[in-house]
Design an enzyme around this catalytic site. Structure first.
Site, PDB file in Angstrom:
ATOM      1  N   SER A  29       0.839  -1.201   0.000  1.00 25.71           N
ATOM      2  CA  SER A  29       0.000   0.000   0.000  1.00 25.71           C
ATOM      3  C   SER A  29       0.871   1.247   0.000  1.00 25.71           C
ATOM      4  O   SER A  29       2.039   1.206   0.391  1.00 25.71           O
ATOM      5  CB  SER A  29      -0.909   0.001   1.226  1.00 25.71           C
TER       6      SER A  29
HETATM    7  C1  SAM Z   1      -3.307  -4.468  -0.214  1.00 23.98           C
HETATM    8  S1  SAM Z   1      -2.612  -6.030   0.017  1.00 23.98           S
HETATM    9  C2  SAM Z   1      -1.960  -5.940   1.645  1.00 23.98           C
HETATM   10  C3  SAM Z   1      -0.731  -5.147   1.791  1.00 23.98           C
HETATM   11  C4  SAM Z   1       0.142  -5.578   2.946  1.00 23.98           C
HETATM   12  N1  SAM Z   1      -0.404  -5.238   4.214  1.00 23.98           N
HETATM   13  C5  SAM Z   1       1.567  -5.114   2.799  1.00 23.98           C
HETATM   14  O1  SAM Z   1       2.096  -4.510   3.734  1.00 23.98           O
HETATM   15  O2  SAM Z   1       2.144  -5.373   1.744  1.00 23.98           O
HETATM   16  C6  SAM Z   1      -4.003  -7.076   0.312  1.00 23.98           C
HETATM   17  C7  SAM Z   1      -3.642  -8.529   0.524  1.00 23.98           C
HETATM   18  O3  SAM Z   1      -4.774  -9.185   1.070  1.00 23.98           O
HETATM   19  C8  SAM Z   1      -4.759 -10.516   0.591  1.00 23.98           C
HETATM   20  N2  SAM Z   1      -6.089 -11.095   0.787  1.00 23.98           N
HETATM   21  C9  SAM Z   1      -7.188 -10.984   0.000  1.00 23.98           C
HETATM   22  N3  SAM Z   1      -8.212 -11.694   0.536  1.00 23.98           N
HETATM   23  C10 SAM Z   1      -7.744 -12.244   1.674  1.00 23.98           C
HETATM   24  C11 SAM Z   1      -8.322 -13.096   2.648  1.00 23.98           C
HETATM   25  N4  SAM Z   1      -9.585 -13.529   2.546  1.00 23.98           N
HETATM   26  N5  SAM Z   1      -7.549 -13.490   3.689  1.00 23.98           N
HETATM   27  C12 SAM Z   1      -6.248 -13.070   3.800  1.00 23.98           C
HETATM   28  N6  SAM Z   1      -5.649 -12.286   2.883  1.00 23.98           N
HETATM   29  C13 SAM Z   1      -6.394 -11.869   1.846  1.00 23.98           C
HETATM   30  C14 SAM Z   1      -4.339 -10.362  -0.849  1.00 23.98           C
HETATM   31  O4  SAM Z   1      -3.846 -11.591  -1.366  1.00 23.98           O
HETATM   32  C15 SAM Z   1      -3.279  -9.280  -0.740  1.00 23.98           C
HETATM   33  O5  SAM Z   1      -2.013  -9.845  -0.605  1.00 23.98           O
END
Ligand code: SAM
Length: 388
Positions: A98
């Site tokens: 992000s």
């Molecule tokens: C915007 S990114 C997160 C960024 C992260 N916090 C970082 O510091 O890089 C969102 C993440 O949520 C994951 N995601 C989506 N649905 C999810 C779920 N049901 N459970 C866990 N992770 C999930 C995606 O695969 C993605 O890697």
């Protein structure tokens, strides 16, 4: 490590976040200590028209560093790991690091303090988990990632950066993590249009659940919920500008016009004196419409000539319904076409009128209430103005 004189540095990034006022003193040291580039893969993705193209660090090291230490979000995975476009191009970003100012904003909104235990949903690169680990101690941080490859990459990066004691779970974050509960905070870095009750159940009374929220109609923001001793949680939007990708099983369909509208469709035509800027502009009315007209995505189509004729499409991929508003200047009513089982323009107009009759409440007057039965959103009573 390849760097160029022109590439911005971690110190410059932190200084600019502090100067913007988004990074308080308490997080500043953590942002300085965590080496952001360790968490960003060699291959990231940049926009190319409607697609995403790979950008390799070995090919363009300065550009890669600009994105990593600039005010950008960095796309780190497309199409769940299998690029779906031609020639290795991606269609949809499915993981990212992000934007640093938004990471700071979320951490500040979470009111995280040393001594707390935190569950992060959506590990992604592991960068946010590393910031939490730097501030709280790695043993107090658990993070869940649904994608096994991303989870494994984050584990490696966290270990490389010295935060190997962070617990990285591969699984569905919507289920929370009962084995580690209760947590002082659940911080989600993935949007939850319907906040899973498990996040409330796994948070201590008095604790916070902080998560991005979004909707098909476009309003989005950051939701902060306080967990009560009776196991419910209540809160509202504390920011209405940020937008995140949603949980995998709550993805929002944002169809293109051609995905829903067919040449053979025979729409019903009517006229309206409701101007679509009332339905689309600002936060307050669109938020109320988003709540009442689920699944409705809207697209603005700019005028192509110089006669200021533009249109707005309302599209629902699920029911294959659509509506088209055609603006013409110097008119006081305008044609609307509607097709499919839903009358999307009528639904949006009715929701707008209910919002208008309710006194045009601002987006911050809506309360989200989480109980074991699910999520509901209600208007909080208006605060009485005190007379002197
Ligand atoms: C915007 S990114 C997160 C960024 C992260 N916090 C970082 O510091 O890089 C969102 C993440 O949520 C994951 N995601 C989506 N649905 C999810 C779920 N049901 N459970 C866990 N992770 C999930 C995606 O695969 C993605 O890697």
């Amino acid at each position: 490590m390849t760097t160029t004189a022109a590439a911005p540095s971690l110190a410059e990034l932190v200084e600019s976040l502090a100067a913007e006022g988004v990074l308080g003193e308490s997080w500043r040291a953590a942002f300085l200590a965590v080496p952001r580039e360790v968490f960003i893969p060699e291959v990231i993705w940049r926009e190319a028209g409607d697609d995403l193209m790979p950008l390799r660090r070995c090919d363009e090291p300065a550009e890669w560093l600009h994105r990593v230490y600039g005010p950008h979000y960095v796309v780190t995975q497309v199409d769940d790991g299998s690029p779906a476009g031609p020639d290795g191009r991606g269609r949809v970003a499915t993981s990212s690091a992000s934007r640093p100012d938004i990471v700071a904003l979320m951490l500040e909104a979470g009111r995280v303090e040393p001594g707390m235990r935190v569950l992060e949903i959506g590990t992604g690169t592991g960068y946010t988990a590393a910031l939490l680990a730097e501030r709280l101690g790695a043993g107090n941080v658990t993070t869940i990632e649904v994608d096994p490859q991303l989870a494994e990459r984050a584990r490696v990066a966290l270990t490389t950066a010295g935060y190997g004691e962070v617990t990285v779970i591969t699984g569905d974050g919507a289920q929370g993590y009962p084995e580690g509960a209760p947590f002082d905070r659940v911080l989600s870095t993935v949007a939850a249009p319907q906040v899973p009750y498990s996040w409330v159940a796994h948070t201590c009374p008095g604790g916070l659940v902080v998560t991005p929220w979004n909707s098909a109609y476009k309003p989005a923001g950051l939701l902060s919920l306080t967990v009560e001793s009776d196991g419910t949680a209540t809160g509202g939007l504390v920011n209405t500008t940020i937008s995140f990708m949603p949980l995998r099983d709550q993805r929002i369909a944002r169809p293109a016009v051609a995905d829903v509208v067919r040449d053979t469709d025979a729409p019903e035509v009517s006229h309206t004196d409701v101007h679509p800027s009332d339905l689309c502009n600002g936060d307050d009315a669109p938020f109320a419409i988003a709540l009442e007209v689920p699944g409705c995505h809207r697209e603005y189509e700019a005028a192509t000539g110089d006669d200021d004729r533009w249109r707005v499409w309302f599209l629902d991929a699920g029911s294959q319904s659509w509506a088209r508003f055609d603006y013409q200047p110097n008119a006081d009513h305008w044609p609307v076409q509607q097709f499919g089982p839903r009358r999307l323009f009528d639904e949006a107009t009715a929701a707008y009128q209910r919002w208008d009759h309710a006194g045009r409440p601002s987006v911050t007057r809506w309360r989200f209430i989480l109980t074991p039965e699910g999520q509901r959103v209600e208007l909080a009573p208006e605060r009485r103005k005190h007379r002197p």
